[in-house]
Design a protein around this motif. Structure first.
Motif, short mmCIF file in Angstrom:
data_model
loop_
_atom_site.label_atom_id
_atom_site.label_comp_id
_atom_site.label_asym_id
_atom_site.label_seq_id
_atom_site.Cartn_x
_atom_site.Cartn_y
_atom_site.Cartn_z
N VAL B 177 0.83 -1.21 0.00
CA VAL B 177 0.00 0.00 0.00
C VAL B 177 0.87 1.26 0.00
O VAL B 177 0.37 2.36 0.20
N GLY B 178 2.16 1.09 -0.20
CA GLY B 178 3.08 2.22 -0.18
C GLY B 178 3.26 2.83 -1.55
O GLY B 178 2.55 2.48 -2.49
N PRO B 179 4.20 3.74 -1.66
CA PRO B 179 4.39 4.48 -2.91
C PRO B 179 4.75 3.58 -4.08
O PRO B 179 4.28 3.80 -5.19
N ILE B 180 5.57 2.57 -3.86
CA ILE B 180 6.03 1.76 -4.98
C ILE B 180 4.87 0.99 -5.61
O ILE B 180 4.66 1.06 -6.83
N SER B 181 4.14 0.29 -4.79
CA SER B 181 3.01 -0.46 -5.34
C SER B 181 2.01 0.50 -5.99
O SER B 181 1.47 0.21 -7.06
N THR B 182 1.79 1.62 -5.32
CA THR B 182 0.84 2.59 -5.86
C THR B 182 1.29 3.12 -7.21
O THR B 182 0.50 3.21 -8.15
#
Lengths: 204, 204
Positions: B177-182
DNA sequence: AATTTAATGTTAGCAGTGTAAACATGATAG
DNA sequence: CTATCATGTTTACACTGCTAACATTAAATT
């Protein structure tokens, strides 16, 4: 009367690098000139920075710390859209006023942040700031919050880049309604602009 | 059997520079290596490029031409929001797939576009493309159209920058749910994302 | 067609760069 | 007091952008 050992070389090199980097751009920064500036031999910096990229990473870290601070909203207060606008404005202001440092932070000078723990942490804390603010604005899921963060970040990051670049793109066909004048209008009405784009984002 | 004069050196140097620049990044590009690659003496390129920046400008010009082409919408058709989304997608795709060239085009390697007429023209034509599309979408004033252009441009430009950077920012606290996955979600659903942000812009 | 000129190539060399290796100094731990 | 190790210096290498002086040949002029 200067002693053989400098005593505080690493910090002095970083400070000096930050200054020179912002003044002339990181491309113009050389380890040798840095050493000379600190009154030390050409290769002394290598006792503190394995490679030039390591030095870059230190300068970038300082940059992210400053950016974090500039975008920090006091956590006690209740967060409103206005606060998010303020964060965005402060971000853009930082990017425009510290353009050369900003290049170092977001360019390719430092290839892999993961190799520099401090850089990683300072960069992530900028994101974390934004995340916290969004999480206090509305009770969204983590996914939605992350989405809003990335979106806002890309918006302000993009504005920094375009506002800077447009200045340099020639005014052949501007005549008061072209990109340059428009960019300048946006730049001087940043709050309005961000308010507008944020409204859509927050409601989504 | 090779003759003293190369015959087509300038173009070959540009082509070669574009290739190497995209492969290794413009920082790794040296005039000498370029000359060697073209089987010519170290200083021969200086007959065609006054300084290295001039060479950079040529590579950037090629980049803007390609970007212009990638973002071109056939002018006969009626323009809809969908077309604008497509322009945005193509822009971002170009930025991500030609990341190193993109850096050269939008970084500080070429300081002042106005010194390089061809670069200026190719860069402006990218803007002009966008301007035309917006002008066919709705009957706005020139000011409003310019505003929409700058806004869209900064959005897609920002996304290119952030989507690239996020990959490199560490995944310590990502956990899906962090920046990378987003960022990855956004990158794989670019159309949806652009549609969303464009809706607000077009209505404004 | 002959000759001058200008464009394009080469060679040699300067000053500056990142970085490695070997050595010098001196603060600190045993 | 001595040994160790962090920190500084010297020297050197391979590379860079760029300049100046010279060589070759294509193009323009007579």
């Amino acid at each position: 009367m200067k002693s053989y050992h400098h005593g505080n070389l690493k910090q002095e090199l970083i400070d000096c690098a930050c200054r020179l980097c912002e003044r002339d751009g990181y491309t113009k920064l050389s380890i040798r000139s840095l050493a000379k500036e600190s009154g030390v031999s050409q290769t002394a910096p290598y006792r503190h920075f394995e490679t030039k990229e390591t030095l870059y990473a230190s300068v970038a870290t300082e940059g992210f710390k400053k950016l974090s601070k500039a975008c920090h909203i006091d956590a006690d207060k209740k967060i409103t859209k206005k606060h998010l606008v303020e964060i965005g404005c402060n971000y853009i202001e930082f990017g425009l006023k510290n353009a050369n440092t900003y290049d170092l932070m977001f360019g390719t000078a430092v290839g892999n942040f993961a190799e520099y723990p401090e850089l990683l942490e300072s960069a992530n804390s900028t994101y974390e700031n934004m995340r916290l603010s969004f999480s206090k604005l509305a009770s969204d899921s983590d996914e939605v919050i992350a989405f809003k963060c990335i979106t806002l970040w890309s918006m302000v990051h993009g504005l920094v880049g375009i506002l800077r670049k447009v200045q340099v793109v020639g005014d052949d066909f501007d005549e008061g309604v072209g990109p340059i004048s428009t960019a300048s209008v946006i730049a001087t009405n940043l709050e309005d602009h961000l308010d507008k784009v944020l409204t859509g984002l927050i409601q989504s």
